[in-house]
Design a protein around this motif. Structure first.
Motif, PDB file in Angstrom:
ATOM      1  N   ASP A  52       0.839  -1.058  -0.171  1.00 54.76           N
ATOM      2  CA  ASP A  52      -0.132  -0.015  -0.051  1.00 54.76           C
ATOM      3  C   ASP A  52       0.930   1.423   0.020  1.00 54.76           C
ATOM      4  O   ASP A  52       0.398   2.326   0.455  1.00 54.76           O
ATOM      5  N   ILE A  53       2.091   1.398  -0.483  1.00 56.00           N
ATOM      6  CA  ILE A  53       2.767   2.305  -0.458  1.00 56.00           C
ATOM      7  C   ILE A  53       2.582   2.954  -2.162  1.00 56.00           C
ATOM      8  O   ILE A  53       3.078   2.266  -2.992  1.00 56.00           O
ATOM      9  N   ALA A  54       2.139   4.280  -2.351  1.00 54.31           N
ATOM     10  CA  ALA A  54       2.075   4.791  -3.385  1.00 54.31           C
ATOM     11  C   ALA A  54       3.302   5.142  -3.982  1.00 54.31           C
ATOM     12  O   ALA A  54       4.209   5.644  -3.338  1.00 54.31           O
ATOM     13  N   LEU A  55       3.630   4.984  -5.283  1.00 54.37           N
ATOM     14  CA  LEU A  55       4.997   5.315  -5.734  1.00 54.37           C
ATOM     15  C   LEU A  55       5.230   6.579  -5.814  1.00 54.37           C
ATOM     16  O   LEU A  55       6.558   7.072  -5.228  1.00 54.37           O
ATOM     17  N   LEU A  56       4.346   7.461  -6.191  1.00 50.86           N
ATOM     18  CA  LEU A  56       4.833   8.945  -6.191  1.00 50.86           C
ATOM     19  C   LEU A  56       4.860   9.448  -4.738  1.00 50.86           C
ATOM     20  O   LEU A  56       5.777  10.236  -4.638  1.00 50.86           O
ATOM     21  N   SER A  57       3.821   9.280  -3.784  1.00 47.56           N
ATOM     22  CA  SER A  57       3.904   9.826  -2.486  1.00 47.56           C
ATOM     23  C   SER A  57       5.114   9.122  -1.722  1.00 47.56           C
ATOM     24  O   SER A  57       5.394  10.000  -0.683  1.00 47.56           O
ATOM     25  N   ALA A  58       5.615   8.082  -1.961  1.00 49.08           N
ATOM     26  CA  ALA A  58       6.591   7.519  -1.147  1.00 49.08           C
ATOM     27  C   ALA A  58       7.929   8.337  -1.510  1.00 49.08           C
ATOM     28  O   ALA A  58       8.779   8.114  -0.568  1.00 49.08           O
ATOM     29  N   ARG A  59       8.005   8.933  -2.518  1.00 48.45           N
ATOM     30  CA  ARG A  59       9.307   9.507  -2.985  1.00 48.45           C
ATOM     31  C   ARG A  59       9.281  11.054  -2.318  1.00 48.45           C
ATOM     32  O   ARG A  59       9.107  12.062  -3.108  1.00 48.45           O
ATOM     33  N   GLU A  60       9.675  11.192  -1.257  1.00 46.97           N
ATOM     34  CA  GLU A  60       9.630  12.280  -0.321  1.00 46.97           C
ATOM     35  C   GLU A  60      11.148  12.844  -0.259  1.00 46.97           C
ATOM     36  O   GLU A  60      11.907  12.154   0.349  1.00 46.97           O
ATOM     37  N   PRO A  61      11.334  13.891  -1.114  1.00 44.33           N
ATOM     38  CA  PRO A  61      12.907  14.217  -0.869  1.00 44.33           C
ATOM     39  C   PRO A  61      13.372  14.945   0.227  1.00 44.33           C
ATOM     40  O   PRO A  61      14.664  14.255   0.554  1.00 44.33           O
ATOM     41  N   ARG A  62      12.711  15.318   1.163  1.00 46.03           N
ATOM     42  CA  ARG A  62      13.302  15.601   2.549  1.00 46.03           C
ATOM     43  C   ARG A  62      13.634  14.559   3.283  1.00 46.03           C
ATOM     44  O   ARG A  62      14.504  14.411   3.966  1.00 46.03           O
ATOM     45  N   PHE A  63      12.853  13.312   3.210  1.00 39.79           N
ATOM     46  CA  PHE A  63      13.028  12.029   3.902  1.00 39.79           C
ATOM     47  C   PHE A  63      14.102  11.308   3.217  1.00 39.79           C
ATOM     48  O   PHE A  63      15.258  10.804   4.103  1.00 39.79           O
ATOM     49  N   PHE A  64      14.281  11.174   2.057  1.00 44.34           N
ATOM     50  CA  PHE A  64      15.297  10.709   1.424  1.00 44.34           C
ATOM     51  C   PHE A  64      16.735  11.327   1.658  1.00 44.34           C
ATOM     52  O   PHE A  64      17.736  10.462   1.795  1.00 44.34           O
ATOM     53  N   LYS A  65      16.690  12.678   1.919  1.00 40.16           N
ATOM     54  CA  LYS A  65      17.991  13.516   2.043  1.00 40.16           C
ATOM     55  C   LYS A  65      18.216  13.079   3.627  1.00 40.16           C
ATOM     56  O   LYS A  65      19.525  12.840   3.758  1.00 40.16           O
ATOM     57  N   ALA A  66      17.146  13.044   4.453  1.00 37.78           N
ATOM     58  CA  ALA A  66      17.758  12.500   5.810  1.00 37.78           C
ATOM     59  C   ALA A  66      18.336  11.150   5.832  1.00 37.78           C
ATOM     60  O   ALA A  66      19.450  10.503   6.491  1.00 37.78           O
ATOM     61  N   LEU A  67      17.683  10.198   5.088  1.00 37.47           N
ATOM     62  CA  LEU A  67      18.183   8.726   4.923  1.00 37.47           C
ATOM     63  C   LEU A  67      19.487   8.693   4.396  1.00 37.47           C
ATOM     64  O   LEU A  67      20.497   7.866   4.751  1.00 37.47           O
ATOM     65  N   GLY A  68      19.951   9.624   3.495  1.00 32.97           N
ATOM     66  CA  GLY A  68      21.122   9.654   2.571  1.00 32.97           C
ATOM     67  C   GLY A  68      22.245  10.140   3.687  1.00 32.97           C
ATOM     68  O   GLY A  68      23.201   9.670   3.911  1.00 32.97           O
ATOM     69  N   GLU A  69      22.046  10.947   4.534  1.00 30.62           N
ATOM     70  CA  GLU A  69      22.779  11.471   5.459  1.00 30.62           C
ATOM     71  C   GLU A  69      23.142  10.457   6.540  1.00 30.62           C
ATOM     72  O   GLU A  69      24.171  10.006   6.905  1.00 30.62           O
ATOM     73  N   VAL A  70      21.849   9.723   7.029  1.00 23.90           N
ATOM     74  CA  VAL A  70      22.303   8.490   8.027  1.00 23.90           C
ATOM     75  C   VAL A  70      23.209   7.469   7.309  1.00 23.90           C
ATOM     76  O   VAL A  70      23.774   6.990   7.928  1.00 23.90           O
ATOM     77  N   ALA A  71      22.884   7.094   6.003  1.00 27.60           N
ATOM     78  CA  ALA A  71      23.525   6.086   5.703  1.00 27.60           C
ATOM     79  C   ALA A  71      25.284   6.281   5.363  1.00 27.60           C
ATOM     80  O   ALA A  71      25.711   5.267   5.703  1.00 27.60           O
ATOM     81  N   ASP A  72      25.499   7.633   5.025  1.00 28.01           N
ATOM     82  CA  ASP A  72      26.960   7.878   5.463  1.00 28.01           C
ATOM     83  C   ASP A  72      27.493   7.597   6.748  1.00 28.01           C
ATOM     84  O   ASP A  72      28.478   7.213   6.751  1.00 28.01           O
TER      85      ASP A  72
END
Length: 156
Positions: A52-72
């Motif tokens: 039930d994750i919609a393709l377009l609504s799941a792509r939140e740039p602010r969230f993925f920026k935070a996750l990218g920072e965490v990944a590093d």
């Protein structure tokens, strides 16, 4: 929050980074305790449920920026913690886009992410996922919301 954009409207970038780092630190500690108790080396296999994750609504740039920072940070703070991330309950469009993106992604990313074939684990057998099979994970060892028989404790 059921929508990532709503989450990011309510919390700051720093709060997301802090929470995800805290959660990874908790996992790291649990992994260390298990290794000390058994004398065996363990790696984590993360299963991402995209039901039930919609393709377009799941792509939140602010969230993925935070996750990218965490990944590093996680790469340096908690080395050798995870071996694979499997995505389950992935629709045909997600699978098609992943196949297309695979042409451009580095091999280290492709080796850590797997798309399992079951598009709805409530009706299909997730144990046929090659990534779970490779690690010896059986259907009854999965959480009940993924079609397994393990009950997930409240608050986890």
């Amino acid at each position: 929050h059921s929508e990532v954009s709503e989450l990011m409207d309510d919390v700051s970038h720093e709060e997301v980074v802090e929470f995800v780092l805290w959660y990874r630190a908790c996992l790291w500690k649990r992994l260390q305790l298990k290794q000390e108790a058994t004398g065996k080396f363990y790696l984590l296999h993360f299963v991402n449920d995209l039901q039930d994750i919609a393709l377009l609504s799941a792509r939140e740039p602010r969230f993925f920026k935070a996750l990218g920072e965490v990944a590093d940070m996680v790469h340096d703070l908690f080395p050798c913690m995870s071996v694979k991330n499997s995505m389950v309950n992935v629709g045909w469009l997600w699978r098609a886009l992943w196949s297309f993106a695979g042409v451009f992604l580095p091999s280290r990313v492709l080796n850590k992410v797997g798309i399992c074939g079951a598009s709805d684990t409530r009706e299909q057998d997730i144990s046929e996922c090659p990534y779970l099979m490779q690690l010896g994970i059986k259907k009854d060892e999965l959480p009940d919301f993924l079609g397994g028989s393990e009950k997930v404790p409240l608050g986890s």
